[in-house]
Each structure stands twice: as C-alpha cells, then as structure tokens.
Write an enzyme that holds these catalytic residues in place. Sequence first.
Site, PDB file in Angstrom:
ATOM      1  N   VAL A 489       0.946  -1.259   0.014  1.00 18.20           N
ATOM      2  CA  VAL A 489      -0.199  -0.022  -0.058  1.00 18.20           C
ATOM      3  C   VAL A 489       0.883   1.302   0.005  1.00 18.20           C
ATOM      4  CG1 VAL A 489      -1.978   1.287   1.225  1.00 18.20           C
ATOM      5  CG2 VAL A 489      -1.666  -1.326   1.251  1.00 18.20           C
ATOM      6  N   THR A 540       4.821   4.526   6.826  1.00 17.69           N
ATOM      7  CA  THR A 540       4.590   5.654   6.303  1.00 17.69           C
ATOM      8  C   THR A 540       4.949   6.767   7.327  1.00 17.69           C
ATOM      9  OG1 THR A 540       2.355   5.972   7.058  1.00 17.69           O
ATOM     10  CG2 THR A 540       2.547   4.718   5.088  1.00 17.69           C
ATOM     11  N   VAL A 594      11.256   4.998  17.752  1.00 17.78           N
ATOM     12  CA  VAL A 594      12.455   5.590  18.349  1.00 17.78           C
ATOM     13  C   VAL A 594      13.761   4.816  18.224  1.00 17.78           C
ATOM     14  CG1 VAL A 594      13.255   6.580  20.742  1.00 17.78           C
ATOM     15  CG2 VAL A 594      11.026   6.296  20.067  1.00 17.78           C
ATOM     16  N   ALA A 596      15.505   4.036  15.484  1.00 21.70           N
ATOM     17  CA  ALA A 596      15.411   3.144  14.557  1.00 21.70           C
ATOM     18  C   ALA A 596      15.578   1.410  15.036  1.00 21.70           C
ATOM     19  CB  ALA A 596      16.690   2.991  13.583  1.00 21.70           C
ATOM     20  N   GLU A 652      15.899  16.201   7.177  1.00 19.85           N
ATOM     21  CA  GLU A 652      14.692  16.270   6.134  1.00 19.85           C
ATOM     22  C   GLU A 652      14.808  17.155   5.161  1.00 19.85           C
ATOM     23  OE1 GLU A 652      12.285  14.350   6.837  1.00 19.85           O
ATOM     24  OE2 GLU A 652      12.851  13.321   8.656  1.00 19.85           O
ATOM     25  N   LYS A 667       9.632  11.504  20.283  1.00 20.70           N
ATOM     26  CA  LYS A 667      10.320  10.411  20.682  1.00 20.70           C
ATOM     27  C   LYS A 667      10.271   9.996  22.223  1.00 20.70           C
ATOM     28  CE  LYS A 667      13.346   9.997  16.596  1.00 20.70           C
ATOM     29  NZ  LYS A 667      14.779  10.068  16.021  1.00 20.70           N
ATOM     30  N   GLY A 785      19.008   5.139   9.090  1.00 25.86           N
ATOM     31  CA  GLY A 785      19.512   4.160   8.100  1.00 25.86           C
ATOM     32  C   GLY A 785      18.819   3.212   7.656  1.00 25.86           C
TER      33      GLY A 785
END
Length: 817
Positions: A489, A540, A594, A596, A652, A667, A785
């Site tokens: 999706v 997402t 939080v 990764a 970002e 976080k 990452g």
Amino acid sequence: MTQTNTLDQVDFAQNNLEKHSVNVHKFGGSSLATPECIERVIAIIRQHCQLDDIIVVSANGKTTDLLLSLHQLALSGEPLDSSLTLLQEQQSALIFALLNDGNAGRLARELAQDVKQLVAWLAQDPLAFESDILALGEVWSARLLSALLNERICGSYYLDARDFLVINNARECRVDNALSKAHLASRRQGQKLAVITGFICKDETGHSCTLGRNGSDYSATIFASLLSAKNVTLWTDVDGIYSADPRVVPSARKLHRLPNAVAQELGRLGNPVLHKKTLQPLTDNIGGSSHLHVASSFDVKAAATEIGEFGQIARQELSVTHLNDLLLVSCEALKASASAELIARLSPVYSDKKQGQLVILASEQQALTSALAVLGTEVTFTPVSLIAAVGYQVALRLDIYGRFKRALKNDRVLRFVNSEHEHSIIALLPQETTAELLNKVHHEIVKDARHLGLVVAGLGNIGQRFLELLPGQLSRVPALENVHLVGLVSSSKALIHTDGLDVGSALTDFNEQATDYTNQELLGWLKHHPYDEMILVDITPSEAFSFLYDKFFDLGIHVIGANKWAASADTQTYRTLKAKAAKSGSLWLGNTTVGAGLPVNYALDDLLNSGDDIMEISGVFSGTLSWLFEHYNAEKPFSGLLKEALAQGITEPDPREDLSGRDVQRKLLILARAAGFELALEDINCQNLVPKSLQKLSTEAFLQQADELDGYFEQQYQQAKEKNACIRYIARFSLEQGKVKAGVSLEVLADDDAFASLTPCDNIFQIKSLWYQDNPLIIRGPGAGRDVTAGGLHSDLVKACQQLVNKQHQVTLKGIN
C-alpha cells in the site's frame, strides 16, 4: 465492480433495481430455535441478502426430533397427547412471539390444520407417511420466516421444495436437474425473497422424500446449482470449519479457506459441520464456480470459512478428522467386477478390490449384508475406527506423511491408506479413536500450519529495503515460516492479492498492477481477510494513515509501526488506541518509532515486565542533530554544515523539521509512555533551534537566510569550549519525588559526559531505574539508516509472529454441543 444492494440499503418502492447474481443463505435449526435466534436471522438477512436471493431453512430447533418421537410413539402404539401438545405449544409460542396479531392468527390456524393432518397420518399409517410427517418442521419454519420478512423487511414468499425438487429415489438422492430447474423457475417471484424448505423433496413417483440428516445443507447447494448462484452461505452454530472437531480438540484452529476437493474429503471422513453430499452439486453441475461459506448466526462478526477454488496458500491447510463406529468388511465377492455397482452405491469410506475389503459405517451393515446375501458368499465384519490427516494432496507431502506415522507409532494400526485423490492419509485402527489420540495427532500435524498475512504500507526508502530483506528472512527465520505477503500500500495505490504476492517481485508487480484505493476499500478487504492473523507494517510518515489504527484494532489487525503519529497522539486518542488493541487482542509494536533498530523499547518492556521501575530516560535521540553537533566546531558556519547535511540526505528536506526539536519531543513522549507514564506532548518542554524570524518562511527562503543561525551557534559553542565542554541536543525525562519533569533542549555537557562523544548520526539512550541507578543502562548505536530501520521492523515482525504462533481464538459452539 458491480454495486449490489443489501436489504438494509434498498428502497422497496423502487422497481428498477439492477440485476445481480443470486446468493443462497441457509439457516440451520439451532439458528431458528427461539424468538431471539430468529431475530438474529432477520438482522442477518437485512444486512447480507438482496432481493431475489434464496433463503433455505431447517425446522426450528428440535422440531424434527419431536416429529420423529411422535412417529416412533405411533409405531409402538403409545399415547401421543403430551408430545403433540408440546409440539403445538412450541410452534405457537414462536408464532405469537414474533408476528403481529393478524399474521399470528392466520399462521396459528394453519398450524392447527397441519396438526390435525399429522394426527391422521400417525393414526392411519406412520410408515407410509414418514417423510410427510418429518417435512412439517421445514414447512412451519419457512412459513413463519416468510411471514416475518413480509412484516419487517420486504416482500417474501415461501416454497415447499417438494413442489419442484425431484430426485430419483430416497436412497441415492440423485437430482433430476432439468426438471427441477424448470419447476423452480416457474415458481419464483421477482423482486421478492424466497424462503424455501430444506431437507425435503419428492421422488419420481411424486412421493415425499427427505435428504437425510444435515440434508438442508445439501438442499442449499442443490438450489445454488439450479440457479447458478454465486455464493452459498450456511449459517450455523459454529463460525466455520476447524482443523479438528473443536469439541474434542481445544487447540483446533479455523480453516479460513478450503479447496473444494479437501472440503469434500473432510465431509466424507466425518467432519461435524460438512455433510458429505453438500459440495457435490456445486462441483458437479457448475464447475466449482460457486463458493460455499460456513458462518455463525450467533457471531456474525466472526470470519467465515470459504470453500472454493484457491491458490497455493489455501492448499497448505491441514486438518485431522476421525470416525468411530466403522466396520471393515471382508468378502471374496468384493473382488469381482460385479461389486463395482455395489461399491458406488454405498460410497464406502475405503475400498480395496484386490483384497476384497470395504470400510463402511456400522449403520450400513444391514444394507450391505442384504446386498451380499444374493451372492451367497461369506462376509466378515470387524469393528474399526479411522483417523486421517486431510489436506490438498497431503499424501504426496512426505514430511506430513512421516509426522502422521510417527504420531501413531505407539498405537495399533491395521494399515495406512491414501484416498483416491491423495487428499487424505488414513490410518485404520482396530480400536476406537480416543480424544487423547486425536489431540496427539492434531498437535503433530497442524502445529505449524497457522497462516499469517502481511501487508506493508509505505514503499519509500525504508519500505523498499524492508521488502528487499523479506525473502531472506522468510527462508531462514523459523518464526516466519507461515508468513505470506498479501498486500502493498502506498499513499494512493494498493496491490492486494489474497493468494499471496511473490516476495521476490513484489515491488515490480506493485508498479505494474497497483490500482487506486480508498481507506474504506482497504478496511473492507482487511475485515474479510482469510488468514489466522493479519499483520500490517506501517512505514509511512503519514498522520492521516495513523488515524486508521483504531479501525485496524477493531478488526483485530496487528500493527508494527515506524510511524510516530499514533504513539505520540494526544492522551485521549492514545488511551483509546491502547484500549482497543487490548480488547481485540491486537499487537501494537513500535520499536522503530525511536532509535531505528536500537532495542530501547524492548529494554523498557523487559525491565517493566521484570518488576523494575523506570526513574529517568535521557539521551541524544536525533541522528541528524547528533551528526550536526558532533561535526560542528565553529571553523565553518553552522548554516554551511546544515546545507552539507541536507545535500547528504542526513536532514529532512526541510531541515527545520530536525532543528525544531519536535521529532525528539515525540520520541521522548513515546518512551515515557512505554515506561508506564501518562504524559502528553505539551508536558514536554521543547526548545526550537530555529529563530521565530525563520520559522514561517518557505523552505527555499529559509535556506537562503540560514546564515542567521550562525551567530547563535557560534556563541553557544565558544561558551562551552571555555568550560572544556560541548553542546548537544538532549532529551530528558525524570521522576523526582513523584513529579515528572521532561524537556528537549540544547545543553552544555562536559567533554567526558556519556552523551558528549558519539559517532556522528548515533543515538544514545540512558535509562535509570531501581536496578540501574549508580550505573545507568546505556543503549547506543546508529539511530537512522535504511538497513538498521528495516532491520528493526523485521525484529518486530519476528517478535509478533513468535507471540502469535500459539494464540488461540475462543471457539463459539451453540447447537453443536
């Protein structure tokens, strides 16, 4: 896709309803036993049926048993009064509890006439009128339900199946399809719901006949065949077909989809829900194009079992069944070619012409003895039972065959045999199959057969890497053995394939085959998915997609989320989501929200589950800010370093998202909640590193004026350097004397502080607890990452599967008990 209207959506004054495929719905006796049960049936019809559909009914409750009792009393010459009174009172109670006065009076008068006729039949010749006597239960049931539908929902009429359904004789029950189809067509009324009696029919001479116990199921599929119906739903007292009789095997699991051939074999070998003839009309007459559903009228929300033609995943389903009260028949005459007709007529459980042997139900002994007596040969009957592993071509699956034999190695087995089409492995036993044996074999055969569906939402950088890793994970991690990727999706398109997507080409297939979708369409598919469990991995960044979590949890869907929005939502929303997940048994894992792939959430869970208390959580939670402040030394402007990080993809697309501290703030909220504290985002002080003058500019304008940041950061750096210290963006949560303190901000740290010297992009988490006070627990490593984040998601997936592998759903049993 053609839109069809169910009865709760139809304006019955409208005469121009579009054409649609006919569907057949059959309701068993336990589904129609009481006024409350019939009210549920009315609700099901309103929600699931369309005009021109067919409703097939059994007799209400135990009516057939009462009629049989009266028949036996009449044959033995015993008094009938009390049983007749009970029968009439039960039927009258249903009539007057459900219908308005006018209709109730009319049906009561018709009932009185029927009872008068019943008395005459019982007095005249009970044997001659046996089928007519037994047929009354279905007639009363159909008449009542049709009258109720006319009152409550829509135009309805009832049909006595004896007016159109013709069979050759009561023994073989072979339907005259052409004649029956023509008679049915002449009696149907358009734009109305037909309520038809199950169980009963007439033979070629016009005499009443019955189709045997569970014959209403057979009736339903016969009618479906005559009408080329799209679907047949058997509404019964259990919510589907199980991998064993759930009354005997508590660990039995629902079989959500069964190939026709496997379902036929289950019915033949003693499944308590499937009648052995039920599927025959669907496969023989319309090529298996109609699907059969077994659903519970007592639990409409429970997913039904669907029987039809499916792909490889459904063909992996396994079950165990058994039959006691069998006879092994040995006779030389059975070796002769003349025995073929006899074998075909009896449909034995097993036959071996070479050995001259059959296995039949004990109840068929008399019929077989009479047939063989003509041949004048000696017959030997030996009591036996059977236990069987059933699945698509299971006899060719050597691993299953081996496990089946090993499960029975300490039990006496006369022989192992395969069914004709290889869909079962049968063990013939000289003793009764016990509950203990059935449970033992079921555990060995079905223990690893749970099927878990996987949907991945979010196909960006991390999502693609997750899918790249998936084939290797599925092949080498035992916990993922029965995980099937069934959906991909994106924000606007979806590719859903119930029979599974090829994990090796899933992204290519998505790009070529995905179609636009709405959230309602996605939820509709998830509601009716055919898997034991469904896991959705949300990769997402979408707040809008997180709004679907409450719907996912309502449906019992398990969520693995890298998406931070739901876990850091306002307090009431978060409470509601947690409550819904707990109520439905949905897992909600979010280790990658939080750090990764760093196991900080796992560590908090482990400490709390072990009885520890968390007192403080702190650290560097942003890989971007970690990189910036590990590299910044005032030799080049901070704005230049920021643009360099942007060019490398470290920030970002709008670096203010990182500099605002909002991501770190969220976080910290997620970790505080994971540690057992009820906190809201506004309870966490957040220092925004972007001056107000730059906060509302476009991204392009901000980058052009980013040099306005340089003076502040140079000043902070130089002041720290004078103290032999450094600057870092730190998140801190603490509990001191019962008061919570939380904030994220730029801090000055000593050069030997644990947070002062990190590999750029690393995160560090420090946890203080009752057990870790003087020497806190520290978790450190890459906090961003694609590999580590995708790996963290796979870690959550394995954890979820390990928790779900032994999860059992409560089986709701009603009349079957």
